[in-house]
Design an enzyme around this catalytic site. Structure first.
Site, PDB file in Angstrom:
ATOM      1  N   THR A   1       0.831  -1.210   0.000  1.00  0.00           N
ATOM      2  CA  THR A   1       0.000   0.000   0.000  1.00  0.00           C
ATOM      3  C   THR A   1       0.864   1.256   0.000  1.00  0.00           C
ATOM      4  OG1 THR A   1      -1.743  -1.168   1.193  1.00  0.00           O
ATOM      5  CG2 THR A   1      -1.764   1.238   1.327  1.00  0.00           C
TER       6      THR A   1
ATOM      7  N   HIS B   1       1.782   2.026  -3.446  1.00  0.00           N
ATOM      8  CA  HIS B   1       0.686   2.677  -4.182  1.00  0.00           C
ATOM      9  C   HIS B   1       0.660   4.181  -3.885  1.00  0.00           C
ATOM     10  CE1 HIS B   1      -1.073  -0.994  -5.699  1.00  0.00           C
ATOM     11  NE2 HIS B   1      -1.161  -1.514  -4.489  1.00  0.00           N
TER      12      HIS B   1
ATOM     13  N   CYS C   1     -15.901  -2.254   9.471  1.00  0.00           N
ATOM     14  CA  CYS C   1     -16.608  -0.996   9.758  1.00  0.00           C
ATOM     15  C   CYS C   1     -16.603  -0.129   8.505  1.00  0.00           C
ATOM     16  CB  CYS C   1     -15.888  -0.267  10.890  1.00  0.00           C
ATOM     17  SG  CYS C   1     -16.418   1.455  11.094  1.00  0.00           S
TER      18      CYS C   1
END
Lengths: 350, 350, 350, 350
Positions: D44, D47, D111
């Protein structure tokens, strides 16, 4: 807002209680203050009232008892975001610590550090009650206040019924106090295809019929095992919900269970029980589930969904409605064995 | 007993079928011979009739099709012990091998060596059908023959609905062919608290209403996602039952699913489907369950329990009743999209 | 082939047994005849030998006992397809009826009509034993014969350990007879991160250490609860495997269990046990699983996978190897409490 | 205490990053300030660094990235009770809202309102990081700091492996990036009896061997399906862990799965994937589990238990250790495909 309020109070470590003027609870930044509309009496309240051994070991007077209720929010602390003044609410009165192993893995209902409002701190038999925001439950407006006061014990029933498979199962409910009666309705609503209710008390047995149990059995007079074997093609009940907390009930429960079945135990025996574990559990390949409280808050959502869908008719269980000042009369009434749920109205019957 | 019987026969590897006089099946020591009372047409029978690509690759004519039926035992092999002449029965037409890994670990419904009667061997669109004893299902006499002919597809629906939590859940059923329609009834009976039915075909949508879906949505004209979000407090459906087998239905199904929800997939797409797996499954923490057949024989017990308890009204799904000789007309009728379940009476309509 | 064979025989309803010449068993079309290579003595065999109350109520002499073994197929019935002469096999000696509710829903291990070979019909303490094909288990050739004779009790252990979560769990094994000892190895192999073994007998405690239990506790001399609480950050054991069948062991088991934990019970108490159910199960939210036999045949695949992968060192449990003719000496040896698994070689020690 | 600190900063919405002097984070009454000892680079982070489409749509510069780390508490807010200065900690960087449906039913890991530190707010590639107390994880002192920096991705692996049965199962891991490599160790530790690793990149395949996969397959050159069928008696893999996020990997994963098996999907494809759902999921009766994050906090306890028990050797996965100031070099290194986990030391390599 008024500074004092009327409440049921256990003033000293002995039997009885008083109706007293006490201070309206203060509230902190994460608390909610609720004006109680309807409260409901639980067997636990009778233990506290009678000051039995359990109560003497746990309760620290003075205490306002009461852990089943609904009402409207009248004030919220500065950090509260999920409810506002006027909201119609109930609450999970088991306040878990949030920090222990059980709380952190999603088993807050068995938090070893739990504090119960109405048992360990002031509860809902009063005009006002203070609840931490975390434990507030917003009630769908389609649910009538009398039902809304029963969410705590109804949640016990929902959790017990749904603690394993229930759809297309035969289920025997042993003991028809209020939670057992609720369980009849919940089991039916969730697809149980045969509901046996075992109850020696005639009044309760009558209520079990009104709750639409398929077969109501007096196990002190009838051969519960034979009746259930006959009705289940010789197999026995797929599911047993133990709601009696009595030795004979518990033994009968295991006796009528099919090999490979499930027993969920909620009734709490007051003393050790002698059980033939080999026959009852081991050779039977039984699964036994201990039930304490309700799942936080999965059970609450399930319960609300069932009520909103109109799947539960709880009305037969509500046998008495009295003003809160008659609390002691309610205690007497409870002892007759001819009532089930008694509702109190701390702010008037309207 | 008669030596020949009338049957629907697929005589050659091409479209169409014939009504023919054929031999009554012989039976071995562990077989049961059943006189068919009611049979029911499945979409699979249409694939065979039309001789589509799937049929051409699997079916070896001549074949008597038909895998949904009920009837009475007329003869049993020497080693048969669990049924006798006269018994009212149906059968699980998936004959599992009993010896593979899946069969030995209790997953016979996905036995890689399965033979399906009515597909791989002669089936029930005939006056008589031969069934191995292991696959016979004795029907409770309280269940009417028309319903008893539907146990195969009803079992698909029961298995799909019960392949995860359903009580107190919101459920969306995508595609309202017969199994989708049955699933509405089963989900309601098993405690689903909101049932959304998604179906563009007007006739099927009308049947979905008769089956008492709470909300029937035409996803080609209405915003299914928004309707379901609005009805579920912005959460989405807890459970999606994919019964359409179509790309848009499958995508919509994942789209309306709540984070953490379950999709059970029964509808079989005829070609690969392009899916945004990241959004549909991974980030959503979804559980996807592939459904094939019915559990042997847990689903059968569940289904029978639900029917005996009167929890399922299947009548709206039965749209047509015809004599077996009119089988080809039944095929035409099925293609109109204005019928659902079509029943055949190989031994007369009485 | 020879017509007679040597076998251990319980000739009459009284204590003791004989080594006798008896007929080699005949076999039917679906049976398999096995030449026994290694057999293993179980506590049940001692009950039969001593002719205790349980044995007197169940066993019908004359009987060849023995239900733990491996060997090579010497003949198969005409309809047998899955094994052939020479195959190395063991067997599930619980022969389920295949037709009852439990059998049909995948719970054959608790079939109420079960017949146990070596208990209800002739077993494996003989040169040859007859087994129905359905119950034969082909053994992977990588598994040594001594281990292969232990699949029945090892299967009990595997089923018990895997009857709930075990990976990353703390587990307490109460009672270190052979199955308890196996369970230590299985729990470790399946990711249990702390293994406590509770055993008062010094010899067994020593074996528990050899099986690599992390902590071995003598609960009659040490405070098991405190030791386990200290080692689990005050939480208690996630999983308890009850292998003692004794009242103090059972009570200790529940005592050391964490709130929300699992107790799987395999040890069978010979009389009712008095238990504080409120504290042990209900308030704790415990799950209790009764364990009988092994899953047919999921447990067998699991067990074989674990053995083939070299994940289980069972060697410390095999304490004695004797010729079959010394069976009575084996019985005496078992009573000393200083042996664990005793292997018999009906066809010679080679 | 110092007022400023060195941090990796994404200063503007474009590729690249800077090493900058920024303010040490302030902290509120329920926050914890941690001095970062070791941080670890995730895909990540690449990215974000490369400012790809996903990053452009989500990240709001300026941002301090980094969500894998460990360190020592240097300050705590007034209301913090569970950690104190000096404690060695890591954190769950998914900060759930605590108030939505998913959070209230124990599914906080999905969530819908989650904020991720290091993505949506400042993270751990800095000398100091601020964490809400609720998300702090106290690390057992037996766990070395390098491993402790890896709990986030190790948690992904633990959750994926344990999202269904694993003991005694054959498991195929598709894609051997760091999480896939961790999954090899976790699956082995939790009783998987055959571990197949599928990986075309030679360097990663080499690491898979070091992690002790039983068989490492290059699916671009070898017939993965045939190899796995041969090794599993023709059955296929019980469990597939999809860690590649690539279309061919995903298809191969379903192809090698046994009928009735489980696929847990963690790798996230960047675009829709065309799948034969009938063959891959429906007829196979497969179960597919979408994996996002880690369970809060069950996975954390499981992971800590496994590490404390010494069941996981993660060392082969740590291929590079660099000072934080060389972050850009780390990015380059990651792109070579010849590194796996790269550790950063914001406060020096010691």
């Amino acid at each position: 807002m008024q500074k004092t309020m009327v409440a049921v109070v256990k003033p000293e470590p002995k039997a009885g209680s008083e109706i007293r003027e006490v201070k309206v609870p203060s509230y902190g930044p994460r608390d909610v203050l609720v004006k109680v509309k309807v409260a409901s009496i639980c067997g636990t309240d009778l233990h506290i009232y009678d000051w039995d051994q359990w109560a003497a070991g746990r309760i620290k007077p003075p205490l306002v008892p009461g852990h089943e209720f609904c009402g409207n929010v009248v004030a919220v602390g500065d950090e509260v975001t999920t409810v506002k003044e006027g909201d119609f609410v109930s609450a999970e009165m088991h306040v878990a610590c949030g920090k222990c192993y059980q709380c952190r893995i999603g088993e807050a209902h068995i938090c070893p550090n739990v504090k119960i409002l109405g048992v360990d701190e002031d509860g809902a038999f009063a005009e006002y009650v203070r609840i931490p925001e975390s434990n507030i439950w917003k009630i769908d407006p389609s649910i009538p206040p009398d039902y809304a006061s029963l969410l705590d014990p109804l949640g016990n029933a929902v959790y017990t019924v749904l603690s394993g498979e229930i759809a297309a199962c035969s289920v025997a409910i042993v003991g028809c106090g209020p939670i057992g009666l609720f369980a009849i309705a919940v089991a039916r609503a969730c697809g149980a295809t045969q509901v046996f209710a075992l109850e020696p008390n005639e009044h309760r047995a009558g209520l079990a019929k009104k709750m639409k149990a398929d077969v109501v059995i007096d196990p002190t007079k009838q051969d519960a095992k034979q009746i259930i074997l006959d009705a289940t093609n010789g197999v026995g009940a797929d599911v047993v919900l133990e709601m009696s907390g009595k030795t004979p009930g518990i033994r009968t429960g295991f006796d009528i269970l099919r090999a490979g079945g499930r027993v969920s135990m909620l009734g709490t025996p007051s003393k050790p029980v002698e059980l033939d574990l080999a026959k009852s559990i081991i050779f039977k390949g039984a699964t036994v589930i201990g039930i304490h409280g309700r799942l936080m808050y999965k059970t609450w959502f399930q319960m609300q969904n069932l009520l909103k869908a109109g799947k539960l008719d709880l009305s037969p269980v509500i046998t008495d409605r009295i003003p809160m000042k008659d609390f002691s009369k309610g205690m007497d009434r409870l002892k007759t064995g001819e009532s089930s749920k008694i509702l109190l109205y701390p702010n008037g019957l309207k």
